[in-house]
Write a protein that holds these residues in place. Structure first.
Motif, mmCIF file in Angstrom:
data_model
loop_
_atom_site.group_PDB
_atom_site.id
_atom_site.type_symbol
_atom_site.label_atom_id
_atom_site.label_comp_id
_atom_site.label_asym_id
_atom_site.label_seq_id
_atom_site.Cartn_x
_atom_site.Cartn_y
_atom_site.Cartn_z
ATOM 1 N N SER A 160 0.824 -1.210 0.000
ATOM 2 C CA SER A 160 0.000 0.000 0.000
ATOM 3 C C SER A 160 0.858 1.260 0.000
ATOM 4 C CB SER A 160 -0.934 0.000 1.219
ATOM 5 O OG SER A 160 -1.789 -1.129 1.201
ATOM 6 N N LEU A 161 1.913 1.269 0.818
ATOM 7 C CA LEU A 161 2.771 2.451 0.892
ATOM 8 C C LEU A 161 3.466 2.736 -0.430
ATOM 9 C CD1 LEU A 161 4.476 1.978 4.400
ATOM 10 C CD2 LEU A 161 2.728 3.648 3.785
ATOM 11 N N PHE A 162 3.842 1.680 -1.162
ATOM 12 C CA PHE A 162 4.583 1.844 -2.410
ATOM 13 C C PHE A 162 3.676 1.902 -3.637
ATOM 14 C CE2 PHE A 162 8.229 -0.135 0.014
ATOM 15 C CZ PHE A 162 9.012 1.013 0.001
ATOM 16 N N SER A 163 2.384 1.943 -3.456
ATOM 17 C CA SER A 163 1.466 2.033 -4.590
ATOM 18 C C SER A 163 1.768 3.268 -5.431
ATOM 19 C CB SER A 163 0.024 2.069 -4.096
ATOM 20 O OG SER A 163 -0.861 2.302 -5.165
ATOM 21 N N THR A 164 1.720 3.118 -6.746
ATOM 22 C CA THR A 164 2.080 4.227 -7.641
ATOM 23 C C THR A 164 1.087 5.376 -7.558
ATOM 24 O OG1 THR A 164 3.068 2.622 -9.161
ATOM 25 C CG2 THR A 164 2.638 4.830 -10.021
ATOM 26 N N ASP A 165 -0.197 5.061 -7.540
ATOM 27 C CA ASP A 165 -1.223 6.110 -7.605
ATOM 28 C C ASP A 165 -1.688 6.595 -6.235
ATOM 29 O OD1 ASP A 165 -1.260 5.993 -10.416
ATOM 30 O OD2 ASP A 165 -2.576 4.237 -10.343
ATOM 31 N N TYR A 166 -1.809 5.683 -5.271
ATOM 32 C CA TYR A 166 -2.393 6.043 -3.983
ATOM 33 C C TYR A 166 -1.471 5.784 -2.801
ATOM 34 C CZ TYR A 166 -6.452 5.729 -7.052
ATOM 35 O OH TYR A 166 -7.316 5.876 -8.102
ATOM 36 N N GLY A 167 -0.221 5.429 -3.053
ATOM 37 C CA GLY A 167 0.704 5.127 -1.971
ATOM 38 C C GLY A 167 1.097 6.373 -1.187
ATOM 39 N N LEU A 168 1.249 6.211 0.118
ATOM 40 C CA LEU A 168 1.583 7.343 0.983
ATOM 41 C C LEU A 168 2.939 7.948 0.626
ATOM 42 C CD1 LEU A 168 0.898 9.077 3.447
ATOM 43 C CD2 LEU A 168 1.950 7.316 4.879
ATOM 44 N N ILE A 169 3.893 7.111 0.206
ATOM 45 C CA ILE A 169 5.230 7.612 -0.107
ATOM 46 C C ILE A 169 5.187 8.553 -1.309
ATOM 47 C CG2 ILE A 169 7.547 6.934 -0.882
ATOM 48 C CD1 ILE A 169 7.278 4.431 0.789
ATOM 49 N N ASN A 170 4.453 8.174 -2.353
ATOM 50 C CA ASN A 170 4.330 9.060 -3.513
ATOM 51 C C ASN A 170 3.536 10.313 -3.189
ATOM 52 O OD1 ASN A 170 5.818 7.913 -5.666
ATOM 53 N ND2 ASN A 170 4.276 6.317 -5.902
ATOM 54 N N ILE A 171 2.569 10.205 -2.287
ATOM 55 C CA ILE A 171 1.814 11.393 -1.871
ATOM 56 C C ILE A 171 2.727 12.382 -1.145
ATOM 57 C CG2 ILE A 171 -0.016 12.210 -0.339
ATOM 58 C CD1 ILE A 171 -1.548 9.654 -0.972
ATOM 59 N N VAL A 172 3.579 11.862 -0.253
ATOM 60 C CA VAL A 172 4.523 12.722 0.469
ATOM 61 C C VAL A 172 5.503 13.363 -0.506
ATOM 62 C CG1 VAL A 172 6.387 12.741 2.161
ATOM 63 C CG2 VAL A 172 4.295 11.450 2.625
ATOM 64 N N LEU A 173 5.990 12.593 -1.479
ATOM 65 C CA LEU A 173 6.910 13.154 -2.475
ATOM 66 C C LEU A 173 6.234 14.256 -3.289
ATOM 67 C CD1 LEU A 173 8.692 9.932 -3.804
ATOM 68 C CD2 LEU A 173 9.635 11.690 -2.292
ATOM 69 N N ALA A 174 4.945 14.073 -3.601
ATOM 70 C CA ALA A 174 4.215 15.099 -4.355
ATOM 71 C C ALA A 174 4.085 16.387 -3.545
ATOM 72 C CB ALA A 174 2.835 14.572 -4.741
ATOM 73 N N VAL A 175 3.875 16.251 -2.225
ATOM 74 C CA VAL A 175 3.788 17.441 -1.370
ATOM 75 C C VAL A 175 5.144 18.134 -1.286
ATOM 76 C CG1 VAL A 175 3.362 18.237 0.986
ATOM 77 C CG2 VAL A 175 1.854 16.519 -0.039
ATOM 78 N N LEU A 176 6.201 17.370 -1.154
ATOM 79 C CA LEU A 176 7.539 17.950 -1.047
ATOM 80 C C LEU A 176 7.961 18.643 -2.337
ATOM 81 C CD1 LEU A 176 9.434 15.134 0.909
ATOM 82 C CD2 LEU A 176 8.596 17.310 1.797
ATOM 83 N N ARG A 177 7.460 18.155 -3.482
ATOM 84 C CA ARG A 177 7.818 18.788 -4.753
ATOM 85 C C ARG A 177 7.279 20.197 -4.877
ATOM 86 N NH1 ARG A 177 7.460 13.471 -7.083
ATOM 87 N NH2 ARG A 177 5.215 13.699 -7.390
#
Length: 306
Positions: A129-146
């Motif tokens: 779940s954390l590494f999910s491409t579309d809904y994973g928390l890690i990608n969400i955090v990276l999107a916020v940091l960008r």
């Protein structure tokens, strides 16, 4: 009814008998059988009668197998990238917990130790779940940091496909291994810190030594035996890495076999390709690698002139 008396000379053997029996059946016999299989060609579906001696052909096949060498490279990469940070972070956190927490030390250590005893199935569900491409928390955090000016250039420009991108799969596996085992190392180093006499720190403080000097001249030398023990466990465990890459890649090694450790490849050779002889030969080659690196670790931690 009177029970027969047992001679004190025979009592230890009787008490050890259950362990020895279990060890012979589940320890020594599989070890010897795998060594025997390493020199045989055998497909288990054909029965034991189908075995035939092939000498060192299985070892020659393993040494010429590109996938075997790739699995060794993957295993070495994962062992270094996940193992070295474990000890650096664990030593720092153990020292911090030892100084900052007195009354609440055990609950804090228990929280760090929890991932080590967590079920592999739970870990698979969590990190998938954390590494999910579309809904994973890690990608969400990276999107916020960008969105933060000044650091966006350090981050990938788009969502990372952690489980299918060969360049991202190994870091993802390393993160899981780090998360799962850093707490175990914290417990080791915290136990070692408890054995350092407080008088050493008191004398160093009276002599004007700062906390940093006390760490490098008292704490680290005192932790050296435990560091040697922890690094040795990491070397052995890292080279036998199986659960994390197997779970995250579905047992297939992932895209371009980027997540295929040697232990996963041994499993595939035996149970997917039905070549138990080659798998046994590879396992003994892996044993040789583990033995050599363990010996090298021992040499690295040996006292100078010893």
């Amino acid at each position: 009814m009177k029970l027969p008396s047992l001679s004190p000379r025979h009592a230890p053997y009787l008490l050890l008998a259950p362990f020895l029996l279990l060890f012979l059946v589940f320890g020594l016999f599989p070890l010897c059988f795998s060594l025997y299989l390493a020199f045989q060609s055998w497909e288990p579906t054909s029965g034991l009668a189908a075995m035939h001696f092939v000498g060192f052909d299985n070892f020659a096949f393993a040494l010429q197998d590109e996938w075997f060498w790739k699995s060794l490279q993957n295993t070495g990469w994962l062992a270094v990238v996940s193992g070295l940070p474990q000890h650096l972070v664990a030593i720092a956190l153990a020292c911090f917990i030892n100084l900052a927490f007195q009354r609440w030390r055990n609950p804090v250590v228990g929280a760090y130790f929890l991932p080590y005893i967590t079920s592999s199935v739970a870990i698979a569900i969590l990190f998938s779940s954390l590494f999910s491409t579309d809904y994973g928390l890690i990608n969400i955090v990276l999107a916020v940091l960008r969105e933060i000016p000044g650091i966006s250039w350090l981050l990938p420009a788009h969502a990372v496909d952690w489980l299918n991108d060969p360049d991202a799969l190994k870091p993802a596996i390393s993160l899981i291994v780090f998360w799962r085992y850093v707490g175990f190392n914290i417990v080791l180093y915290l136990a070692a810190l408890q054995t350092i006499p407080p008088d050493l720190y008191e004398a160093a403080t009276m002599d004007g030594a700062s906390r940093i000097k006390q760490f490098f001249y008292i704490t680290l030398p005192s932790l050296k035996p435990m560091i040697y023990f922890g690094v040795t466990l990491s070397v052995i465990g890292g080279l036998q890495l199986f659960e994390e890459p197997f779970i995250l890649t579905g047992g297939k090694g992932g895209s371009d076999q980027a997540g295929m450790s040697t232990a996963v490849y041994l499993y595939r050779t035996a149970f997917d390709f039905n070549d138990f002889g080659a798998a046994s030969a590879m396992s003994w080659l892996l044993f040789i690698v583990v033995a050599l690196l363990t010996w090298a670790t021992n040499r690295a931690f040996r006292p100078r002139g010893g």
